[in-house]
Motif scaffolding. Structure first.
Motif, PDB file in Angstrom:
ATOM      1  N   LEU A 155      86.056  46.125 -12.006  1.00 33.62           N
ATOM      2  CA  LEU A 155      86.723  45.078 -11.265  1.00 33.62           C
ATOM      3  C   LEU A 155      85.715  43.883 -10.818  1.00 33.62           C
ATOM      4  CD1 LEU A 155      89.006  44.312  -9.554  1.00 33.62           C
ATOM      5  CD2 LEU A 155      88.190  45.689  -7.759  1.00 33.62           C
ATOM      6  N   ALA A 156      84.463  44.490 -10.571  1.00 34.57           N
ATOM      7  CA  ALA A 156      83.447  43.465 -10.032  1.00 34.57           C
ATOM      8  C   ALA A 156      83.362  42.335 -11.548  1.00 34.57           C
ATOM      9  CB  ALA A 156      82.190  43.872  -9.534  1.00 34.57           C
ATOM     10  N   MET A 157      83.087  42.991 -12.735  1.00 33.82           N
ATOM     11  CA  MET A 157      82.824  42.135 -13.852  1.00 33.82           C
ATOM     12  C   MET A 157      84.111  41.399 -14.168  1.00 33.82           C
ATOM     13  SD  MET A 157      80.416  44.664 -16.125  1.00 33.82           S
ATOM     14  CE  MET A 157      81.493  46.058 -16.185  1.00 33.82           C
ATOM     15  N   MET A 164      77.290  41.602  -9.261  1.00 33.48           N
ATOM     16  CA  MET A 164      76.623  42.512  -8.543  1.00 33.48           C
ATOM     17  C   MET A 164      76.564  41.915  -7.057  1.00 33.48           C
ATOM     18  SD  MET A 164      73.507  43.630 -10.779  1.00 33.48           S
ATOM     19  CE  MET A 164      72.883  42.198 -11.611  1.00 33.48           C
ATOM     20  N   ASN A 165      76.615  40.429  -6.865  1.00 29.59           N
ATOM     21  CA  ASN A 165      76.912  39.874  -5.823  1.00 29.59           C
ATOM     22  C   ASN A 165      78.079  40.297  -4.782  1.00 29.59           C
ATOM     23  OD1 ASN A 165      74.133  38.871  -5.609  1.00 29.59           O
ATOM     24  ND2 ASN A 165      74.834  36.646  -6.587  1.00 29.59           N
ATOM     25  N   TRP A 166      79.237  40.349  -5.689  1.00 29.35           N
ATOM     26  CA  TRP A 166      80.395  40.482  -5.475  1.00 29.35           C
ATOM     27  C   TRP A 166      80.563  42.028  -4.603  1.00 29.35           C
ATOM     28  CZ3 TRP A 166      84.207  44.010  -6.356  1.00 29.35           C
ATOM     29  CH2 TRP A 166      85.378  44.085  -6.084  1.00 29.35           C
ATOM     30  N   ASP A 177      77.953  43.541  -3.519  1.00 31.28           N
ATOM     31  CA  ASP A 177      77.312  43.353  -2.125  1.00 31.28           C
ATOM     32  C   ASP A 177      78.002  42.845  -1.147  1.00 31.28           C
ATOM     33  OD1 ASP A 177      74.819  44.411  -3.123  1.00 31.28           O
ATOM     34  OD2 ASP A 177      73.975  42.704  -3.446  1.00 31.28           O
ATOM     35  N   LYS A 178      79.168  41.809  -1.483  1.00 31.85           N
ATOM     36  CA  LYS A 178      79.894  41.159  -0.389  1.00 31.85           C
ATOM     37  C   LYS A 178      81.021  42.073   0.037  1.00 31.85           C
ATOM     38  CE  LYS A 178      80.695  37.467  -2.658  1.00 31.85           C
ATOM     39  NZ  LYS A 178      81.016  36.081  -3.033  1.00 31.85           N
ATOM     40  N   ASN A 179      81.468  43.065  -1.094  1.00 35.14           N
ATOM     41  CA  ASN A 179      82.716  43.633  -0.574  1.00 35.14           C
ATOM     42  C   ASN A 179      82.251  45.294  -0.257  1.00 35.14           C
ATOM     43  OD1 ASN A 179      85.105  41.891  -1.236  1.00 35.14           O
ATOM     44  ND2 ASN A 179      83.699  41.650  -2.868  1.00 35.14           N
ATOM     45  N   LYS A 180      81.168  45.607  -0.046  1.00 35.75           N
ATOM     46  CA  LYS A 180      80.696  46.949   0.311  1.00 35.75           C
ATOM     47  C   LYS A 180      81.010  47.041   1.906  1.00 35.75           C
ATOM     48  CE  LYS A 180      76.401  48.193   1.155  1.00 35.75           C
ATOM     49  NZ  LYS A 180      74.958  48.189   0.679  1.00 35.75           N
ATOM     50  N   PRO A 181      81.726  48.054   2.060  1.00 39.37           N
ATOM     51  CA  PRO A 181      82.119  48.451   3.518  1.00 39.37           C
ATOM     52  C   PRO A 181      81.097  48.632   4.475  1.00 39.37           C
ATOM     53  CG  PRO A 181      83.064  49.892   2.239  1.00 39.37           C
ATOM     54  CD  PRO A 181      82.084  49.097   1.189  1.00 39.37           C
ATOM     55  N   ASP A 182      81.117  47.886   5.539  1.00 38.86           N
ATOM     56  CA  ASP A 182      80.052  48.059   6.581  1.00 38.86           C
ATOM     57  C   ASP A 182      80.005  48.981   7.131  1.00 38.86           C
ATOM     58  OD1 ASP A 182      79.265  45.210   6.300  1.00 38.86           O
ATOM     59  OD2 ASP A 182      80.824  44.390   7.649  1.00 38.86           O
ATOM     60  N   ALA A 183      78.991  49.550   7.728  1.00 40.78           N
ATOM     61  CA  ALA A 183      78.852  50.876   8.352  1.00 40.78           C
ATOM     62  C   ALA A 183      79.359  50.710  10.029  1.00 40.78           C
ATOM     63  CB  ALA A 183      77.366  51.188   8.685  1.00 40.78           C
ATOM     64  N   PRO A 184      80.219  51.740  10.465  1.00 34.48           N
ATOM     65  CA  PRO A 184      80.863  51.536  11.654  1.00 34.48           C
ATOM     66  C   PRO A 184      79.719  51.028  12.724  1.00 34.48           C
ATOM     67  CG  PRO A 184      81.221  53.612  10.968  1.00 34.48           C
ATOM     68  CD  PRO A 184      80.421  52.812   9.725  1.00 34.48           C
ATOM     69  N   THR A 185      79.939  50.355  13.932  1.00 38.17           N
ATOM     70  CA  THR A 185      79.286  49.924  14.903  1.00 38.17           C
ATOM     71  C   THR A 185      78.630  51.360  15.668  1.00 38.17           C
ATOM     72  OG1 THR A 185      80.717  49.360  16.259  1.00 38.17           O
ATOM     73  CG2 THR A 185      79.793  47.661  14.938  1.00 38.17           C
ATOM     74  N   SER A 186      79.544  52.267  15.847  1.00 36.01           N
ATOM     75  CA  SER A 186      79.467  53.468  16.550  1.00 36.01           C
ATOM     76  C   SER A 186      79.428  54.675  15.471  1.00 36.01           C
ATOM     77  CB  SER A 186      80.214  53.738  17.879  1.00 36.01           C
ATOM     78  OG  SER A 186      81.347  53.991  17.383  1.00 36.01           O
ATOM     79  N   GLU A 197      76.077  52.440  -6.978  1.00 34.99           N
ATOM     80  CA  GLU A 197      75.880  53.000  -8.475  1.00 34.99           C
ATOM     81  C   GLU A 197      76.696  51.817  -9.256  1.00 34.99           C
ATOM     82  OE1 GLU A 197      75.752  55.421 -11.714  1.00 34.99           O
ATOM     83  OE2 GLU A 197      74.456  55.007  -9.783  1.00 34.99           O
ATOM     84  N   ALA A 198      77.911  51.230  -8.899  1.00 37.05           N
ATOM     85  CA  ALA A 198      78.584  50.353  -9.673  1.00 37.05           C
ATOM     86  C   ALA A 198      77.704  49.153 -10.070  1.00 37.05           C
ATOM     87  CB  ALA A 198      79.798  49.944  -8.800  1.00 37.05           C
ATOM     88  N   LYS A 199      76.686  48.825  -8.773  1.00 38.56           N
ATOM     89  CA  LYS A 199      75.979  47.661  -9.008  1.00 38.56           C
ATOM     90  C   LYS A 199      74.792  48.016 -10.314  1.00 38.56           C
ATOM     91  CE  LYS A 199      73.004  44.663  -6.365  1.00 38.56           C
ATOM     92  NZ  LYS A 199      72.340  44.388  -5.095  1.00 38.56           N
ATOM     93  N   ARG A 200      74.437  49.447  -9.951  1.00 34.30           N
ATOM     94  CA  ARG A 200      73.371  49.799 -11.145  1.00 34.30           C
ATOM     95  C   ARG A 200      74.035  49.791 -12.535  1.00 34.30           C
ATOM     96  NH1 ARG A 200      72.417  53.646 -14.184  1.00 34.30           N
ATOM     97  NH2 ARG A 200      74.327  54.955 -13.621  1.00 34.30           N
TER      98      ARG A 200
END
Length: 95
Positions: A31-33, A43-45, A47-56, A76-79
């Protein structure tokens, strides 16, 4: 006997989940490609779309899954994309 059946079911679930994660990771790289023209942009896509860690973070199974497995899938997808890009032949301009 019932306990061993339950354990076998759980082990089978783990095996199937691992296969599903591998498949979805490949789909994520594809999908990224597909959404980008260059490997670096793909690869930047990711990074931008990776879910953020929850605040708590309470280390619940769901939080652990998102922080570990899902984040690992994006890594792994980036690799995979990086490895594909590195394998490209160098094109020289008439030299």
């Amino acid at each position: 006997m019932e306990d061993s059946t339950s354990l076998k079911d759980f082990q089978e679930w783990i095996k199937q989940t691992n296969k599903a994660i591998d498949g979805k990771t490949i789909q994520l790289a594809s999908l990224a490609m597909k959404k980008n023209k260059k490997y670096s942009a793909a690869m930047n896509w990711l990074d931008k779309n990776k879910p953020d860690a929850p605040t708590s973070y309470n280390a619940t199974p769901v939080e652990t899954f998102v922080n570990g497995v899902v984040a690992g899938m994006f890594k792994e997808a980036k690799r995979m994309i990086h490895d594909k890009a590195v394998d490209q032949e160098i094109k020289h301009n008439g030299h």
